[in-house]
Design a protein around this motif. Sequence first.
Motif, mmCIF file in Angstrom:
data_model
loop_
_atom_site.group_PDB
_atom_site.id
_atom_site.type_symbol
_atom_site.label_atom_id
_atom_site.label_comp_id
_atom_site.label_asym_id
_atom_site.label_seq_id
_atom_site.Cartn_x
_atom_site.Cartn_y
_atom_site.Cartn_z
ATOM 1 N N ILE A 114 73.718 23.782 12.538
ATOM 2 C CA ILE A 114 72.053 22.949 11.747
ATOM 3 C C ILE A 114 72.073 22.289 12.519
ATOM 4 C CG2 ILE A 114 72.758 24.386 9.572
ATOM 5 C CD1 ILE A 114 72.398 21.416 8.898
ATOM 6 N N ASP A 170 65.857 21.607 11.153
ATOM 7 C CA ASP A 170 65.905 22.340 10.202
ATOM 8 C C ASP A 170 65.624 21.808 8.335
ATOM 9 O OD1 ASP A 170 67.091 24.724 11.585
ATOM 10 O OD2 ASP A 170 69.689 24.718 10.975
ATOM 11 N N VAL A 184 69.359 24.721 4.302
ATOM 12 C CA VAL A 184 70.837 24.713 4.229
ATOM 13 C C VAL A 184 71.163 24.574 2.800
ATOM 14 C CG1 VAL A 184 71.852 23.210 4.827
ATOM 15 C CG2 VAL A 184 69.872 23.430 6.671
#
Length: 144
Positions: free
Chosen positions: A92, A96, A101
């Motif tokens: 990631i 993000d 997530v």
Amino acid sequence: MLTINEIMTTKLVTLGPDATLKDAHEMTREQGVRHLPVVDENGKLLSLVTQKALVSKVISLLTLYGANALERRESWTSIKEVAVPAEECSRIKATDTVRDVARYFLDNRHGCLPVLDDYGVLIGIVTSSDFVRLAAQLLEKTEC
């Protein structure tokens, strides 16, 4: 909206590409970590040693060679035999959102995700513990 940058762990415990299973096993015990990124000299993610893979390999060595030979066998086992290659790792970015997530963690049952910059350099790691810590902080705020 919270971003990964706000909850990720940046004090990283990492291994080099020449590490052994023994190095990883000792590091997890001494440092109290469950996941170990393997990086090159520039910090680029090469692979990731997960707790599951580490435990699986140790149990395999115990079964095959017994407890008396474990330390020796661990020192002969390259970390490359245990780690998941970077190409196979989910990753990631620091920008993000925590919401996205978190959903990804739940849907894919990951224990950790490496956080990389645009050049593949490891800048952090997010673990399920980071999400529990965030939940505890949010719950404390709502109790006031």
